[in-house]
Write an enzyme that holds these catalytic residues in place. Structure first.
Site, mmCIF file in Angstrom:
data_model
loop_
_atom_site.group_PDB
_atom_site.id
_atom_site.type_symbol
_atom_site.label_atom_id
_atom_site.label_comp_id
_atom_site.label_asym_id
_atom_site.label_seq_id
_atom_site.Cartn_x
_atom_site.Cartn_y
_atom_site.Cartn_z
ATOM 1 N N GLY A 1 -0.363 6.764 -37.170
ATOM 2 C CA GLY A 1 -0.692 7.866 -38.069
ATOM 3 C C GLY A 1 0.429 8.875 -38.232
ATOM 4 O O GLY A 1 0.286 9.881 -38.907
ATOM 5 N N SER B 1 5.836 0.881 -31.031
ATOM 6 C CA SER B 1 6.793 0.626 -29.929
ATOM 7 C C SER B 1 6.915 1.804 -28.966
ATOM 8 O O SER B 1 7.940 2.459 -28.910
ATOM 9 C CB SER B 1 8.167 0.219 -30.480
ATOM 10 O OG SER B 1 8.584 1.062 -31.514
ATOM 11 N N PRO C 1 5.319 -2.132 9.852
ATOM 12 C CA PRO C 1 3.909 -1.877 10.092
ATOM 13 C C PRO C 1 3.229 -1.294 8.861
ATOM 14 O O PRO C 1 3.773 -1.320 7.775
ATOM 15 C CB PRO C 1 3.957 -0.839 11.197
ATOM 16 C CG PRO C 1 5.321 -0.236 11.132
ATOM 17 C CD PRO C 1 6.122 -0.945 10.101
ATOM 18 N N GLY C 2 2.051 -0.760 9.071
ATOM 19 C CA GLY C 2 1.392 -0.045 7.991
ATOM 20 C C GLY C 2 0.270 -0.843 7.383
ATOM 21 O O GLY C 2 0.282 -2.058 7.394
ATOM 22 N N LEU D 1 3.824 7.603 -33.084
ATOM 23 C CA LEU D 1 2.390 7.400 -32.858
ATOM 24 C C LEU D 1 1.737 6.767 -34.091
ATOM 25 O O LEU D 1 2.271 6.840 -35.193
ATOM 26 C CB LEU D 1 1.715 8.751 -32.582
ATOM 27 C CG LEU D 1 2.168 9.501 -31.333
ATOM 28 C CD1 LEU D 1 1.492 10.866 -31.279
ATOM 29 C CD2 LEU D 1 1.849 8.692 -30.092
ATOM 30 N N GLY E 1 -1.544 -3.576 18.890
ATOM 31 C CA GLY E 1 -0.682 -3.194 20.006
ATOM 32 C C GLY E 1 0.774 -3.555 19.784
ATOM 33 O O GLY E 1 1.533 -3.792 20.722
ATOM 34 N N VAL F 1 -0.996 -1.249 14.247
ATOM 35 C CA VAL F 1 -1.096 -0.449 15.470
ATOM 36 C C VAL F 1 -2.227 -0.999 16.339
ATOM 37 O O VAL F 1 -2.115 -1.067 17.553
ATOM 38 C CB VAL F 1 -1.397 1.027 15.105
ATOM 39 C CG1 VAL F 1 -1.338 1.888 16.349
ATOM 40 C CG2 VAL F 1 -0.419 1.519 14.065
ATOM 41 N N ASN G 1 -2.307 -11.148 21.998
ATOM 42 C CA ASN G 1 -2.155 -9.922 22.793
ATOM 43 C C ASN G 1 -3.510 -9.430 23.314
ATOM 44 O O ASN G 1 -4.552 -9.941 22.916
ATOM 45 C CB ASN G 1 -1.482 -8.852 21.923
ATOM 46 C CG ASN G 1 -1.042 -7.651 22.739
ATOM 47 O OD1 ASN G 1 -0.851 -7.740 23.953
ATOM 48 N ND2 ASN G 1 -0.895 -6.515 22.071
#
Lengths: 301, 608
Positions: free
Chosen positions: B452, B523, B95-96, B450, B17, B14, B148
């Protein structure tokens, strides 16, 4: 400026590619047929894409019960002429609750009779892909729409979570609960559509052509009184005017424009000169800035 | 034959321009409906300094509501306009500030011409080089550098010339061939559509002229004529292959091959709704009838027999990572190229690119907006070209197998010939024969859960039971394998993916030997487990979830890992620093607190 035949050919080839990708990559696609000019072109492209085989998916029309009479006649005629599988869906709960353009305000009417109705129909048939005729030049929020546009469960559109779309390499994959909306006319303009209709002899609805029609005024907009359900004001009477329609929808909320265009060529001449965005004739969009984006988020096309 | 539709990309924020420039281009070419222009005269964003009644050109191109509130646009928007020479211009606006690389790569992927905006009063900024790098990377044919806000520096020619001289070496280094500089003021309309009086020293084309005089668009592709098969068209007494012709042309009578099978045939017909063609050229959508009607399916492609692309499984490629979660090498992804979809993985990352400096940096992964050069290995041979020879047949996207999101854009650099030298041999003794010699059938019991949760304990008890029944088995224990085969791997997502891949390949070899293989491996990620499963037949692979709550596992803590994690010594312990993705389609779920023999009985029932 007129769209050259070469431009139309490039647009056509690209749309055909999108149609084929849709038919091959999805389990159960459907073509959203709204009876208007964009749907007419969409259908014509579908017939071209699969020729000599027939169009491999059904057409779905969401009928709000307030469409112009001439739209329904035309719809049934087209379905018969091309041997298409036409499905019609109306939100019966909305009918039961007497939701009309006169009772609830336009945006609520649209939500119930169009957006919710569409979601119902898609769910009921289990369609995983719905092809629509939206174009990026119609409205600002559509300008950012993808060609293959994912809908989250509940048909919600999340403009912040759109998939990046590169080259002509489309991603048709869906995770659980997602569906796809597909827009083969994304790059077309209103003028392209009319030019294409002219060059390809695509049948379009007579409402697009100027004719003496009974109208009343709402603000500076002309509404055609299509049947006796229209709520006239005290002492009000419809007057005959030479008008045509630029977009088609529900007659109480679709304004006509003064016109003498009775042929496709005249329509083209007219819109080349009149520089007005086509959705300006829809009462629903004017309600608030960005109203289209809100409807899309809810699942509207 | 030149194209009638030209695609333009605008780069800049922006602040440069850009919205104003596009808005002015649209209005001055009469490409905007008059009521929309009227709205841009009355609506104002907060903080706007544009006087009432004048057009805020930037309003014409900004899109969605949430973005307008922030005063910036953050996605890609498309807009069409007619050029005065009858061609069509489609503008992609990317843009952005955030996700910049991602959005720009998307918009650049189809762009023929790119406008790189520079604020004359601010000079060259890091983003300028970033824009030019992406234009070069994505193969944009013509680059126009727009200097510009010339009004802000008094239309000073020296400012323009200095910027031009400073930037030219970078552009040359990036290999951009067709480039030019235009001095311009979007705000006042100098050199956009109308020539500038204030900058009369500039005699080159205006922006519109320079876009219009682009004569490219001819498919100068250096790759073979190609038609990817999108679908098989079947009607009465008719079978054809539908697709879009790319790179070159096909004629009736041409000798062609179907790829990757290399079956040969001749083009018998080129069918369209509007009648058969003698020749089908680049970008035409057609249906091809072959004689003989050889086997071909969606995802295959057709090329000329006289020169076709050799299908390969291994390539080097440049990736622009688009996904929110980062690249995991060794994980299986979908690779989509045209209508072809295969599975494959990124086997190594050679380096990533510092987009601001052009430097190559070593990397173990790619995060969103990062660009890297990688090696990929596909499970099925794919006929793709080098991107520099054809944008159309040299690109692919990578799709995450769980979320189905597009996570990367890929540009093929070149095939890695080494894959050609590896050929799978087929031996006569099969897995079934080896297993039945032992009176058993090969199986893989994949215990996941997990640390254990009791996987190793269950594996041990199960193997003892199988041994007593005379079943020949073997345990692949995650920890034990990390002492040898996997000792180079850590516990990041990528390393865990590679760990699972190696273990599943070993399990595959053992199952092929006819054994019952018991895998005890945390896993934690579904995608990795799915990839393991994909190696086996449906009746061979049993995913077994040993479900024990995280609290009980931490209480048991047989290896002291939870205590260390609590002290912050182990960052990636599953359930603490990393998620465990619970199985959704496990063949069996075992309660890890249940009596051990009961669990073994349940397993035996499923296996035997």
């Amino acid at each position: 400026m007129r769209s050259s035949t070469a431009i139309l050919k490039e647009l056509e080839d690209e749309s055909i590619e999108i149609f084929r990708e849709t038919a091959a990559a999805f389990r159960k696609p459907v073509l959203l047929y709204s009876i208007g000019k964009d749907s007419a072109v969409l259908l014509h492209l579908a017939r071209k894409a699969f020729y000599p085989a027939p169009v491999p998916f059904p057409l779905l029309h969401v009928d709000t019960t307030w469409k112009f009479k001439e739209m329904l006649t035309f719809r049934d005629e087209i379905a018969q002429r091309y041997g298409l599988n036409l499905l019609v869906h109306t939100n019966q709960e909305g009918v039961r609750d007497k939701i009309t353009p006169f009772t609830t305000g336009i945006s609520e009417y649209i939500r119930v009779m169009k957006t919710v109705a569409l979601r119902q129909a898609l769910d009921q048939h289990g369609f995983d892909a719905a092809i629509g005729g939206s174009r990026r030049d119609e409205e600002r929020s559509r300008a950012k729409e993808r060609i293959f546009s994912v809908r989250e469960p509940g048909h919600r559109w999340d403009p912040r979570q759109q998939r990046p779309e590169l080259w002509r390499t489309y991603n048709p994959k869906l995770s659980d609960g997602q569906t796809m909306r597909i827009f083969p006319l994304s790059d077309w303009t209103e003028l392209d559509v009319w030019q294409y209709i002219l060059e390809n002899d695509v049948p379009v609805n007579p409402l697009y052509f100027a004719k003496e029609r009974p109208v009343v005024y709402r603000g500076d907009q002309m509404i055609m009184v299509d049947d006796d359900r229209y709520q006239l004001r005290d002492g009000e009477e419809a007057v005959m005017r030479m008008i045509r329609f630029r977009t088609l929808g529900c007659y109480p909320i679709t304004a006509g424009v003064d016109s003498t265009a009775t042929t496709l060529q005249e329509i083209l001449d007219e819109i080349t000169e009149v520089k007005l965005s086509e959705r300006a004739t829809r009462l629903m969009d004017g309600e608030k800035e960005d109203s289209m984006e809100k409807k899309k988020v809810e699942g509207y096309f | 034959m030149s194209r009638s539709i030209i695609r333009l990309l605008t780069c800049g924020s922006v602040d440069d321009g850009k919205s104003t420039l596009i808005g002015r281009l649209l209005v001055e070419t009469d490409s905007v409906p008059h009521d929309t222009v009227k709205a841009a005269q009355s609506v104002r964003r907060s903080g706007s300094t544009i006087p009432a009644g004048e057009i805020d050109f930037s309003l014409l191109t900004d899109g969605l509501e949430a973005e307008r509130e922030q005063g910036i646009t953050i996605d890609v928007a498309y807009r069409s306009m007619s050029l005065l020479n009858g061609k069509r211009l489609i503008i992609a606006d990317a843009p952005g500030h955030e996700q910049y690389t991602r959005n720009m790569a998307v918009a650049a992927s189809r762009a023929d011409i790119s406008l790189v905006l520079l604020d004359a009063s601010r000079g060259i900024r890091p983003q300028t080089l970033r824009h030019l790098t992406i234009c070069s990377l994505m193969g944009v044919a013509r680059v126009i550098i727009v200097i510009n806000k010339l009004d802000a520096v008094g239309y000073d020619q020296k400012v323009f010339e200095t910027l031009k001289n400073d930037l030219t070496p970078s552009i040359e280094r990036l290999g951009i061939k067709d480039y030019s500089f235009i001095p311009l003021s979007a705000l006042h309309g100098d050199n956009v559509v109308y020539r500038s009086d204030a900058a009369a020293w500039y005699s080159g084309p205006t922006l519109l002229e320079h876009i219009q005089n682009w004569e490219g668009g001819v498919a100068k592709e250096k790759a073979p004529a190609h038609m990817g098969i999108q679908m098989i068209s079947r009607a009465e007494n008719f079978r054809g292959l539908s697709g879009t012709v790319l790179n070159g042309e096909f004629k009736v009578g041409d000798e062609v091959v179907v790829l990757p099978s290399k079956r040969e045939a001749k083009v018998a017909r080129l069918v369209t709704f509007d009648g058969d063609l003698e020749v089908a050229a680049h970008s035409q959508s057609i249906t091809m009838v072959l004689e003989p009607d050889v086997d071909a399916t969606r995802g295959d492609s057709i090329e000329l027999k006289s020169g076709f692309t050799l299908p390969e499984t291994r390539y080097t490629a440049t990736l622009v990572w688009l996904g929110e979660s980062e690249l995991i090498h060794s994980r299986s992804y979908f690779f989509i190229s045209g209508s072809t979809q295969v599975t494959g993985m990124v086997t190594s990352i050679r380096h990533k690119l510092n987009i601001n400096t052009g430097e190559h940096v070593s990397a173990r992964t790619l995060a969103m907006n990062e660009i890297g050069e990688v090696e990929i290995a596909l499970d099925t041979p794919l006929a793709v070209n080098n991107y520099s020879n054809s944008r159309e047949t040299g690109n692919f996207i990578i799709v995450d197998r769980v979320t189905m999101n597009t996570v990367a854009a890929g540009m093929v650099a070149h095939p890695l010939r080494r894959s050609q030298n590896v050929t799978e041999h087929h031996y006569e003794i099969t897995s079934q024969m080896r297993a039945s010699q032992k009176g058993q059938s090969a199986k893989v019991i994949w215990l996941t859960g997990l640390s254990g949760s009791g996987k190793s304990t269950i594996a041990n008890a199960l193997e003892k039971k199988l041994f007593s029944l005379g079943v020949h088995s073997y345990i692949l224990d995650g920890d034990n394998l990390r002492l040898g085969l996997n000792k180079d791997l850590g516990f990041t997502r990528e390393d865990r993916a590679e760990n699972v891949r190696r273990v599943s390949e070993v399990a595959h070899a053992m199952a092929d030997a006819g054994l019952v293989v018991i895998v005890a491996l945390v896993s934690p990620f579904k995608a990795d487990r799915d990839q393991a499963r994909a190696l086996f037949n449906a009746d061979e692979f049993f995913e077994v979830w040993v479900e024990t709550s995280a609290e009980i596992c931490a209480e048991r803590d047989p290896k002291g890992l939870y205590k260390k994690a609590a002290k912050g010594e182990i960052p990636n312990l599953t359930g603490i620093g990393q998620d465990y993705e619970a199985p959704e389609s496990a063949e069996l779920i075992l309660d890890g607190t249940e009596e051990i023999n009961a669990n073994v009985e349940r397993l035996i029932k499923v296996i035997l």
